[in-house]
Design a protein around this motif. Structure first.
Motif, PDB file in Angstrom:
ATOM      1  N   ALA A   7       0.858  -1.186   0.000  1.00  0.00           N
ATOM      2  CA  ALA A   7       0.000   0.000   0.000  1.00  0.00           C
ATOM      3  C   ALA A   7       0.890   1.231   0.000  1.00  0.00           C
ATOM      4  O   ALA A   7       1.923   1.263   0.663  1.00  0.00           O
ATOM      5  N   THR A   8       0.477   2.259  -0.735  1.00  0.00           N
ATOM      6  CA  THR A   8       1.270   3.488  -0.814  1.00  0.00           C
ATOM      7  C   THR A   8       0.902   4.484   0.275  1.00  0.00           C
ATOM      8  O   THR A   8       1.584   5.484   0.456  1.00  0.00           O
ATOM      9  N   GLY A   9      -0.176   4.219   1.004  1.00  0.00           N
ATOM     10  CA  GLY A   9      -0.600   5.099   2.079  1.00  0.00           C
ATOM     11  C   GLY A   9      -1.796   4.496   2.781  1.00  0.00           C
ATOM     12  O   GLY A   9      -2.381   3.508   2.306  1.00  0.00           O
ATOM     13  N   PRO A  10      -2.195   5.052   3.919  1.00  0.00           N
ATOM     14  CA  PRO A  10      -3.323   4.493   4.669  1.00  0.00           C
ATOM     15  C   PRO A  10      -4.618   4.545   3.873  1.00  0.00           C
ATOM     16  O   PRO A  10      -5.007   5.604   3.380  1.00  0.00           O
ATOM     17  N   HIS A  11      -5.270   3.438   3.740  1.00  0.00           N
ATOM     18  CA  HIS A  11      -6.594   3.372   3.131  1.00  0.00           C
ATOM     19  C   HIS A  11      -7.170   1.994   3.393  1.00  0.00           C
ATOM     20  O   HIS A  11      -6.439   1.056   3.730  1.00  0.00           O
ATOM     21  N   LEU A  12      -8.485   1.871   3.224  1.00  0.00           N
ATOM     22  CA  LEU A  12      -9.160   0.580   3.331  1.00  0.00           C
ATOM     23  C   LEU A  12      -9.542   0.117   1.935  1.00  0.00           C
ATOM     24  O   LEU A  12     -10.275   0.815   1.227  1.00  0.00           O
ATOM     25  N   HIS A  13      -9.023  -1.034   1.537  1.00  0.00           N
ATOM     26  CA  HIS A  13      -9.457  -1.658   0.282  1.00  0.00           C
ATOM     27  C   HIS A  13     -10.534  -2.664   0.656  1.00  0.00           C
ATOM     28  O   HIS A  13     -10.278  -3.640   1.357  1.00  0.00           O
ATOM     29  N   TRP A  14     -11.763  -2.391   0.188  1.00  0.00           N
ATOM     30  CA  TRP A  14     -12.900  -3.271   0.466  1.00  0.00           C
ATOM     31  C   TRP A  14     -13.311  -3.950  -0.831  1.00  0.00           C
ATOM     32  O   TRP A  14     -13.679  -3.286  -1.801  1.00  0.00           O
ATOM     33  N   SER A  15     -13.223  -5.272  -0.846  1.00  0.00           N
ATOM     34  CA  SER A  15     -13.657  -6.019  -2.026  1.00  0.00           C
ATOM     35  C   SER A  15     -14.767  -6.989  -1.631  1.00  0.00           C
ATOM     36  O   SER A  15     -14.816  -7.477  -0.496  1.00  0.00           O
ATOM     37  N   VAL A  16     -15.659  -7.237  -2.569  1.00  0.00           N
ATOM     38  CA  VAL A  16     -16.798  -8.129  -2.345  1.00  0.00           C
ATOM     39  C   VAL A  16     -16.824  -9.165  -3.467  1.00  0.00           C
ATOM     40  O   VAL A  16     -16.651  -8.825  -4.646  1.00  0.00           O
ATOM     41  N   LYS A  17     -17.042 -10.403  -3.070  1.00  0.00           N
ATOM     42  CA  LYS A  17     -17.080 -11.480  -4.062  1.00  0.00           C
ATOM     43  C   LYS A  17     -18.260 -12.392  -3.771  1.00  0.00           C
ATOM     44  O   LYS A  17     -18.603 -12.654  -2.609  1.00  0.00           O
ATOM     45  N   TRP A  18     -18.912 -12.848  -4.840  1.00  0.00           N
ATOM     46  CA  TRP A  18     -19.953 -13.868  -4.739  1.00  0.00           C
ATOM     47  C   TRP A  18     -19.495 -15.061  -5.562  1.00  0.00           C
ATOM     48  O   TRP A  18     -19.366 -14.954  -6.788  1.00  0.00           O
ATOM     49  N   ASN A  19     -19.225 -16.179  -4.888  1.00  0.00           N
ATOM     50  CA  ASN A  19     -18.599 -17.322  -5.558  1.00  0.00           C
ATOM     51  C   ASN A  19     -17.369 -16.827  -6.316  1.00  0.00           C
ATOM     52  O   ASN A  19     -16.449 -16.303  -5.709  1.00  0.00           O
ATOM     53  N   ASP A  20     -17.323 -16.952  -7.637  1.00  0.00           N
ATOM     54  CA  ASP A  20     -16.155 -16.493  -8.398  1.00  0.00           C
ATOM     55  C   ASP A  20     -16.350 -15.112  -9.016  1.00  0.00           C
ATOM     56  O   ASP A  20     -15.475 -14.621  -9.731  1.00  0.00           O
ATOM     57  N   ALA A  21     -17.487 -14.495  -8.767  1.00  0.00           N
ATOM     58  CA  ALA A  21     -17.790 -13.193  -9.384  1.00  0.00           C
ATOM     59  C   ALA A  21     -17.408 -12.055  -8.451  1.00  0.00           C
ATOM     60  O   ALA A  21     -17.787 -12.043  -7.276  1.00  0.00           O
ATOM     61  N   ARG A  22     -16.653 -11.087  -8.978  1.00  0.00           N
ATOM     62  CA  ARG A  22     -16.301  -9.890  -8.211  1.00  0.00           C
ATOM     63  C   ARG A  22     -17.377  -8.822  -8.422  1.00  0.00           C
ATOM     64  O   ARG A  22     -17.783  -8.565  -9.555  1.00  0.00           O
ATOM     65  N   ILE A  23     -17.808  -8.199  -7.326  1.00  0.00           N
ATOM     66  CA  ILE A  23     -18.922  -7.259  -7.334  1.00  0.00           C
ATOM     67  C   ILE A  23     -18.405  -5.855  -7.036  1.00  0.00           C
ATOM     68  O   ILE A  23     -17.472  -5.678  -6.248  1.00  0.00           O
ATOM     69  N   ASP A  24     -19.038  -4.870  -7.630  1.00  0.00           N
ATOM     70  CA  ASP A  24     -18.750  -3.473  -7.315  1.00  0.00           C
ATOM     71  C   ASP A  24     -19.446  -3.132  -5.996  1.00  0.00           C
ATOM     72  O   ASP A  24     -20.683  -3.109  -5.931  1.00  0.00           O
ATOM     73  N   PRO A  25     -18.691  -2.843  -4.919  1.00  0.00           N
ATOM     74  CA  PRO A  25     -19.338  -2.561  -3.627  1.00  0.00           C
ATOM     75  C   PRO A  25     -20.333  -1.416  -3.680  1.00  0.00           C
ATOM     76  O   PRO A  25     -21.333  -1.432  -2.945  1.00  0.00           O
ATOM     77  N   ILE A  26     -20.091  -0.425  -4.537  1.00  0.00           N
ATOM     78  CA  ILE A  26     -21.012   0.712  -4.619  1.00  0.00           C
ATOM     79  C   ILE A  26     -22.410   0.269  -5.057  1.00  0.00           C
ATOM     80  O   ILE A  26     -23.406   0.879  -4.667  1.00  0.00           O
ATOM     81  N   LEU A  27     -22.498  -0.801  -5.832  1.00  0.00           N
ATOM     82  CA  LEU A  27     -23.800  -1.289  -6.264  1.00  0.00           C
ATOM     83  C   LEU A  27     -24.549  -2.005  -5.144  1.00  0.00           C
ATOM     84  O   LEU A  27     -25.748  -2.286  -5.269  1.00  0.00           O
ATOM     85  N   LEU A  28     -23.849  -2.330  -4.056  1.00  0.00           N
ATOM     86  CA  LEU A  28     -24.502  -2.903  -2.887  1.00  0.00           C
ATOM     87  C   LEU A  28     -24.956  -1.829  -1.910  1.00  0.00           C
ATOM     88  O   LEU A  28     -25.936  -2.015  -1.171  1.00  0.00           O
ATOM     89  N   THR A  29     -24.234  -0.712  -1.867  1.00  0.00           N
ATOM     90  CA  THR A  29     -24.516   0.317  -0.869  1.00  0.00           C
ATOM     91  C   THR A  29     -25.265   1.513  -1.422  1.00  0.00           C
ATOM     92  O   THR A  29     -25.943   2.221  -0.675  1.00  0.00           O
ATOM     93  N   GLY A  30     -25.097   1.785  -2.719  1.00  0.00           N
ATOM     94  CA  GLY A  30     -25.575   3.040  -3.283  1.00  0.00           C
ATOM     95  C   GLY A  30     -24.553   4.132  -3.046  1.00  0.00           C
ATOM     96  O   GLY A  30     -23.532   3.932  -2.365  1.00  0.00           O
ATOM     97  N   PRO A  31     -24.756   5.326  -3.621  1.00  0.00           N
ATOM     98  CA  PRO A  31     -23.800   6.413  -3.459  1.00  0.00           C
ATOM     99  C   PRO A  31     -23.603   6.786  -1.996  1.00  0.00           C
ATOM    100  O   PRO A  31     -24.529   6.671  -1.186  1.00  0.00           O
ATOM    101  N   MET A  32     -22.387   7.228  -1.670  1.00  0.00           N
ATOM    102  CA  MET A  32     -22.110   7.637  -0.288  1.00  0.00           C
ATOM    103  C   MET A  32     -22.788   8.980  -0.009  1.00  0.00           C
ATOM    104  O   MET A  32     -22.684   9.915  -0.816  1.00  0.00           O
ATOM    105  N   LYS A  33     -23.480   9.072   1.120  1.00  0.00           N
ATOM    106  CA  LYS A  33     -24.194  10.303   1.478  1.00  0.00           C
ATOM    107  C   LYS A  33     -23.512  10.960   2.679  1.00  0.00           C
ATOM    108  O   LYS A  33     -22.933  10.302   3.511  1.00  0.00           O
TER     109      LYS A  33
END
Length: 272
Positions: free
Chosen positions: A246-272
């Motif tokens: 990592a080049t600096g402090p951050h959280l990398h959040w990844s989501v997977k369903w079986n072998d499919a990688r999912i866009d986390p934003i599509l699970l949460t909606g836009p950040m408010k």
């Protein structure tokens, strides 16, 4: 009159449970990196998406998702106890990914044997964690962001080196400050909590949400939960750091369903 009954007694209440329809019912994000939740037709014995068997709950509910590079169509097929099949052809919308084209050659040097000696057992632990089956039911919930922070890296972004694609970004980077606490985006069971940093992921935390859906949290400075622990949505589970590659402090959040990688934003909606 039944023995012991008194004239005028009201009959015992009867609970009517409506039968599920003979077709699929679902909603979600039918796009690359997206997902659906729904119910199977009444009498379903087995369920498959794109030819791959998938699980469904005793009440007929299911979760399914589409990889970042999913094709334009995918067949959802329920095989009924009668042997009949109910088929729903799904149209998967394409995405306009953030692509950066650079006029430099991709590095040709592969990993060293020393690196692979460290990496192989790490990959084996990650694979074992992803295949664990738990009683988690977080897949039924609307996900929340693990931390409210600036998005510094988006799912699906990719570099192309003189026409040769590099690996795409598999998650969402949230640039919270070092030591910032993050929480569980949904209920789940901890299936991996690294006691020492992995070579790439650093202090790695993985949570199973059930039905093949899981979250991974990379580069943690501290993990606040232990393997096997049940966690609730919103519960503090770790702190942001810069461990691993990592080049600096951050959280990398990844989501997977079986072998499919999912866009986390599509699970949460836009950040408010």
């Amino acid at each position: 009159m039944p023995q012991g009954a008194v004239a005028g007694d009201a009959p015992p209440p009867v609970t009517f449970v409506p039968a599920r329809p003979s077709t699929f019912a679902f909603a979600g994000e039918l796009t690359q990196g997206g997902w659906i939740k729904g119910t199977v037709p009444a009498g379903t014995r087995t369920l498959a998406l794109a030819g791959q068997p998938i699980a469904f709950a005793p009440d007929g509910s299911f979760f399914a998702a589409f990889d970042r590079d999913a094709p334009a169509t995918s067949a959802l097929v329920a095989t009924l106890r009668s042997g009949e099949q109910v088929v729903r052809q799904l149209s998967i919308a394409p995405r306009a990914w953030q692509i950066e084209r650079v006029n430099i050659a991709r590095r040709e040097n592969g990993p060293t044997e020393a690196f692979l000696a460290l990496r192989r057992p790490e990959l084996a632990r990650i694979e074992a964690a992803r295949t664990r089956v738990t009683d988690a039911a977080g897949w039924r919930q609307d996900f929340v962001y693990p931390v409210k922070a600036r998005i510094s890296g988006r799912f699906g972004s990719q570099r192309v080196y003189r026409g040769e694609p590099g690996a795409y970004h598999s998650g969402l980077d949230l640039a919270g400050g070092a030591g910032t606490t993050f929480v569980a985006p949904a209920d789940g069971v901890v299936v991996l909590a690294a006691q020492s940093p992995f070579t790439l992921e650093g202090n790695l935390l993985m949570i199973d949400h059930g039905m093949g859906l899981n979250s991974a949290f990379l580069h943690c400075s501290q993990i606040l939960v232990r393997e096997g622990e049940h966690v609730r949505q919103g519960q503090p589970i770790g702190r942001i750091g810069a461990t691993g590659r990592a080049t600096g402090p951050h959280l990398h959040w990844s989501v997977k369903w079986n072998d499919a990688r999912i866009d986390p934003i599509l699970l949460t909606g836009p950040m408010k």
